[in-house]
Write a protein that holds these residues in place. Structure first.
Motif, PDB file in Angstrom:
ATOM      1  N   MET A   1      -1.151   4.696 -16.884  1.00  0.00           N
ATOM      2  CA  MET A   1      -2.204   4.110 -15.919  1.00  0.00           C
ATOM      3  C   MET A   1      -2.232   2.796 -15.973  1.00  0.00           C
ATOM      4  SD  MET A   1      -6.062   4.809 -17.559  1.00  0.00           S
ATOM      5  CE  MET A   1      -6.366   6.867 -16.795  1.00  0.00           C
ATOM      6  N   ARG A   2      -2.062   2.146 -14.718  1.00  0.00           N
ATOM      7  CA  ARG A   2      -2.353   1.191 -14.145  1.00  0.00           C
ATOM      8  C   ARG A   2      -3.928   1.099 -12.594  1.00  0.00           C
ATOM      9  NH1 ARG A   2       2.998   0.047 -11.356  1.00  0.00           N
ATOM     10  NH2 ARG A   2       5.300  -0.048 -13.841  1.00  0.00           N
ATOM     11  N   ILE A   3      -4.580   0.136 -13.576  1.00  0.00           N
ATOM     12  CA  ILE A   3      -5.713  -0.035 -12.324  1.00  0.00           C
ATOM     13  C   ILE A   3      -5.779  -1.914 -12.325  1.00  0.00           C
ATOM     14  CG2 ILE A   3      -7.998  -0.766 -13.192  1.00  0.00           C
ATOM     15  CD1 ILE A   3      -8.084   1.895 -14.976  1.00  0.00           C
ATOM     16  N   ASP A   4      -6.446  -2.645 -11.114  1.00  0.00           N
ATOM     17  CA  ASP A   4      -6.162  -3.155 -10.590  1.00  0.00           C
ATOM     18  C   ASP A   4      -7.968  -3.739 -10.271  1.00  0.00           C
ATOM     19  OD1 ASP A   4      -6.333  -6.457 -10.164  1.00  0.00           O
ATOM     20  OD2 ASP A   4      -5.415  -6.337  -8.689  1.00  0.00           O
ATOM     21  N   ASN A   5      -8.248  -4.434 -11.461  1.00  0.00           N
ATOM     22  CA  ASN A   5     -10.110  -5.080 -10.865  1.00  0.00           C
ATOM     23  C   ASN A   5     -10.552  -5.759 -10.182  1.00  0.00           C
ATOM     24  OD1 ASN A   5     -12.453  -3.262 -12.827  1.00  0.00           O
ATOM     25  ND2 ASN A   5     -13.088  -5.040 -12.807  1.00  0.00           N
ATOM     26  N   LEU A   6      -9.632  -6.178  -8.985  1.00  0.00           N
ATOM     27  CA  LEU A   6     -10.540  -7.074  -8.393  1.00  0.00           C
ATOM     28  C   LEU A   6      -9.389  -7.410  -7.167  1.00  0.00           C
ATOM     29  CD1 LEU A   6     -12.698  -8.551  -7.820  1.00  0.00           C
ATOM     30  CD2 LEU A   6     -11.399  -9.743  -6.193  1.00  0.00           C
ATOM     31  N   GLN A   7      -9.940  -6.587  -5.917  1.00  0.00           N
ATOM     32  CA  GLN A   7      -9.010  -6.818  -5.286  1.00  0.00           C
ATOM     33  C   GLN A   7      -9.661  -6.742  -3.455  1.00  0.00           C
ATOM     34  OE1 GLN A   7      -5.607  -4.682  -4.010  1.00  0.00           O
ATOM     35  NE2 GLN A   7      -4.933  -4.928  -5.879  1.00  0.00           N
ATOM     36  N   TYR A   8      -9.662  -7.896  -2.673  1.00  0.00           N
ATOM     37  CA  TYR A   8      -9.941  -7.959  -1.002  1.00  0.00           C
ATOM     38  C   TYR A   8      -8.964  -8.636  -0.129  1.00  0.00           C
ATOM     39  CZ  TYR A   8     -13.699  -9.051   1.923  1.00  0.00           C
ATOM     40  OH  TYR A   8     -13.922  -9.377   3.087  1.00  0.00           O
ATOM     41  N   ALA A   9      -8.712  -6.911  -0.158  1.00  0.00           N
ATOM     42  CA  ALA A   9      -7.275  -6.966   0.868  1.00  0.00           C
ATOM     43  C   ALA A   9      -7.860  -6.565   2.092  1.00  0.00           C
ATOM     44  CB  ALA A   9      -6.939  -6.411   0.686  1.00  0.00           C
ATOM     45  N   ASN A  10      -7.467  -7.263   3.540  1.00  0.00           N
ATOM     46  CA  ASN A  10      -7.644  -6.301   4.965  1.00  0.00           C
ATOM     47  C   ASN A  10      -6.807  -4.799   5.564  1.00  0.00           C
ATOM     48  OD1 ASN A  10      -8.000  -5.900   7.494  1.00  0.00           O
ATOM     49  ND2 ASN A  10      -6.341  -8.175   8.264  1.00  0.00           N
ATOM     50  N   TRP A  11      -7.801  -4.197   4.585  1.00  0.00           N
ATOM     51  CA  TRP A  11      -7.062  -2.594   3.804  1.00  0.00           C
ATOM     52  C   TRP A  11      -6.620  -1.689   5.232  1.00  0.00           C
ATOM     53  CZ3 TRP A  11      -7.583  -2.917  -0.834  1.00  0.00           C
ATOM     54  CH2 TRP A  11      -8.280  -3.616  -1.561  1.00  0.00           C
ATOM     55  N   SER A  12      -6.108  -0.962   4.446  1.00  0.00           N
ATOM     56  CA  SER A  12      -4.541  -0.770   6.669  1.00  0.00           C
ATOM     57  C   SER A  12      -4.204   0.517   5.318  1.00  0.00           C
ATOM     58  CB  SER A  12      -4.242  -1.357   6.737  1.00  0.00           C
ATOM     59  OG  SER A  12      -2.857  -1.635   5.921  1.00  0.00           O
ATOM     60  N   GLU A  13      -3.819   1.028   5.907  1.00  0.00           N
ATOM     61  CA  GLU A  13      -2.964   2.889   5.705  1.00  0.00           C
ATOM     62  C   GLU A  13      -1.601   2.230   4.907  1.00  0.00           C
ATOM     63  OE1 GLU A  13      -1.357   5.837   8.422  1.00  0.00           O
ATOM     64  OE2 GLU A  13       0.087   6.489   7.072  1.00  0.00           O
ATOM     65  N   LYS A  14      -1.148   0.995   5.337  1.00  0.00           N
ATOM     66  CA  LYS A  14      -0.079   0.241   4.918  1.00  0.00           C
ATOM     67  C   LYS A  14      -0.013  -0.461   3.264  1.00  0.00           C
ATOM     68  CE  LYS A  14       0.865  -3.957   4.987  1.00  0.00           C
ATOM     69  NZ  LYS A  14       0.953  -5.884   5.854  1.00  0.00           N
ATOM     70  N   ILE A  15      -1.331  -0.528   3.041  1.00  0.00           N
ATOM     71  CA  ILE A  15      -1.505  -1.387   1.963  1.00  0.00           C
ATOM     72  C   ILE A  15      -1.457   0.195   0.989  1.00  0.00           C
ATOM     73  CG2 ILE A  15      -3.342  -2.408   0.759  1.00  0.00           C
ATOM     74  CD1 ILE A  15      -3.645  -4.584   2.986  1.00  0.00           C
ATOM     75  N   PHE A  16      -2.739   0.898   1.060  1.00  0.00           N
ATOM     76  CA  PHE A  16      -3.158   2.284   0.635  1.00  0.00           C
ATOM     77  C   PHE A  16      -1.022   2.651  -0.125  1.00  0.00           C
ATOM     78  CE2 PHE A  16      -7.080   2.855   3.035  1.00  0.00           C
ATOM     79  CZ  PHE A  16      -7.559   1.506   2.880  1.00  0.00           C
TER      80      PHE A  16
END
Lengths: 326, 326
Positions: free
Chosen positions: A1-16
């Motif tokens: 199981m992997r969890i990243d508990n903070l991101q603030y990206a410029n969200w896009s399909e690429k990042i998903f």
């Protein structure tokens, strides 16, 4: 199981898609820095559209079991958080409203004094305010986690002690390793973990020793030292990944609407923008590097599983529900 | 099982206790007439305080199974609705937000033209607007029920036909029985029920034959006649009980902020306030009278159970969830 508990990206399909490549079962994403309630609702709305557009990649996360559901269906569960209490304005009733909408972490301050507590850039730290104590009680009641990543020392220790449920430093590193103003001194970390709280390690270069040139080994050795002092079960990742953001965004984060003058925060006039990420952690695809790095500094399988996600997962299980459901 | 599918009382512990005395397992309550989004959130917040204060009497209702949960624990499940689309302002993204917060019914209009459709007091009825069609599609997607109680005829028929999920007239009576402007003509009722929709009968005196002097037998005979025409399985109660409200509230309902002149709505200059309720339906304690009245006009046990609650319950089961969950 992997969890990243903070991101603030410029969200896009690429990042998903990169979240899927990196095997992220859950990510806690920031949806407010200086936004008021109505503006924050617009940010919830944007995420609703992404959930509708990319149902095979991401899903809304409300409770720990949604991480399992995401894992089973090959998706990433998205949990929301605020880096400032601005979304609740001066209205304690909004704590339950934003929790219902999906907020699971809220910082009591973002660098500056807020209605609730003192930020890490203020000259004087007066601890929790009158409203701050009321809001922490209400956050405890509904299951909204107190996050003190950008708060001053006394405020953080008071919050850890006053809160009846564990709190978190979602994204920071030990001050002794990299003396950034935002990194945490040992007595602050101790107050958080002794009350059952969690610390997420940041990959944001301004929080790293040697900044963008920090080595994977150096980063993982720092985690090993922190684990020795405070116990590996309290540690996780909060990468602070701000992928693909234009520099105007870091200016909004620092300046909001609270000043007419420029404030460079952790940057400088010579380097006002987002710093380059270390080459071993460019984006969500590099969580495997972190896992290898932890192994190479001597962590065992259980410890690695905990730091890479299971510790946050257990924290979610205990802290996202209403106190009455415990 | 007893469900009242519309009330707008001046809520108090007294009224919540009367709901229990009357055996109400669920009540759909109005929380917005002319409120914008932020004002509506304040009304959600007020209810959150009541849920916190009276956990032994009431609970928040989000899905049909919450009616069962309320019944099992001796409480009344409260479902929220708006009598106007003002809470979503001009923002289709707010449809999903208010649904998440608990809204389960939304009228497309309240007497006047709205951004979505035409109200029953307008001279011209132009049907669903461009935004109206988009919003109905979005309401269908998330599980927010279209309510046309205060809408004009053409708009109602168009909504019933355009909507891919059943719609409701939560509180009104047949126009042929009591020719109030708000009561519904047969072709309007037919369009709603033929698409699987529901009609809730109103006890508000302005919608009753002989108003406050309407007899229980007359009311129940009207229900029997409606059942013969349209099928008892499409019928329920939406009492429109406005208990303990000061007359300033009916003025707010009628006038909002849309006019500087007084508008008496269904009242008059001589009788501008709330009318007296019929003596056999004073408040929530009198649902037993309704049940007896239905029996006395010849309904069988199944039909009575349906009209008193089970028909709304079945409607909740099919219409409060996301379309993707069907």
């Amino acid at each position: 199981m992997r969890i990243d508990n903070l991101q603030y990206a410029n969200w896009s399909e690429k990042i998903f898609r990169q979240m899927r490549e990196g095997g992220l079962d859950a990510v806690h994403v920031t949806i407010a820095y200086h936004e008021n309630f109505r503006e924050t609702v617009l940010n919830f709305e944007r995420w609703n559209r992404w959930f509708e557009q990319y149902p095979e990649l991401i899903m809304a996360g409300y409770e720990a079991s949604d991480v399992d559901k995401a894992k089973e269906t090959g998706r990433t569960a998205i949990f929301f958080g605020f880096q400032n209490p601005s979304p609740i304005e001066d209205d304690i009733g909004l704590v339950e409203i934003v929790h219902r909408l999906g907020a699971r972490f809220m910082q009591l301050t973002y660098n500056n004094q807020s209605l609730l507590a003192t930020g890490c850039y203020e000259a004087e730290d007066t601890g929790l305010t009158r409203m701050g104590k009321q809001v922490v009680k209400e956050m405890n009641r509904v299951g909204l986690v107190v996050d003190m990543s950008h708060s001053a020392d006394r405020s953080t220790i008071e919050a850890a002690d006053f809160s009846e449920r564990p709190i978190a430093i979602t994204h920071a590193n030990p001050h002794a390793w990299a003396p950034a103003l935002r990194n945490k001194k040992d007595d602050v970390i101790r107050a958080v973990v002794e009350n059952g709280g969690m610390m997420g390690f940041s990959l944001y270069p301004h929080h790293l020793k040697d900044k963008s040139n920090c080595t994977l080994e150096g980063f993982c050795t720092m985690i090993a030292q922190t684990a020795e002092k405070f116990g590996a079960e309290h540690l996780g990742i909060g990468s602070d990944l701000c992928q693909d953001q234009p520099d105007s965004v870091v200016e909004w984060m620092r300046v909001g609407r609270w000043t007419k003058e420029i404030d460079y925060g952790e940057g400088s006039a010579a380097a006002p923008g987002f710093p380059n990420m270390p080459e071993w952690f460019r984006d969500n695809r590099d969580f495997g590097n972190l896992e290898n790095g932890l192994r190479n500094v001597g962590f065992n399988d259980d410890e690695i599983a905990g730091i890479m996600g299971c510790n946050w997962y257990r924290f979610y299980q205990n802290n996202f529900c209403a106190a009455s459901a415990l």
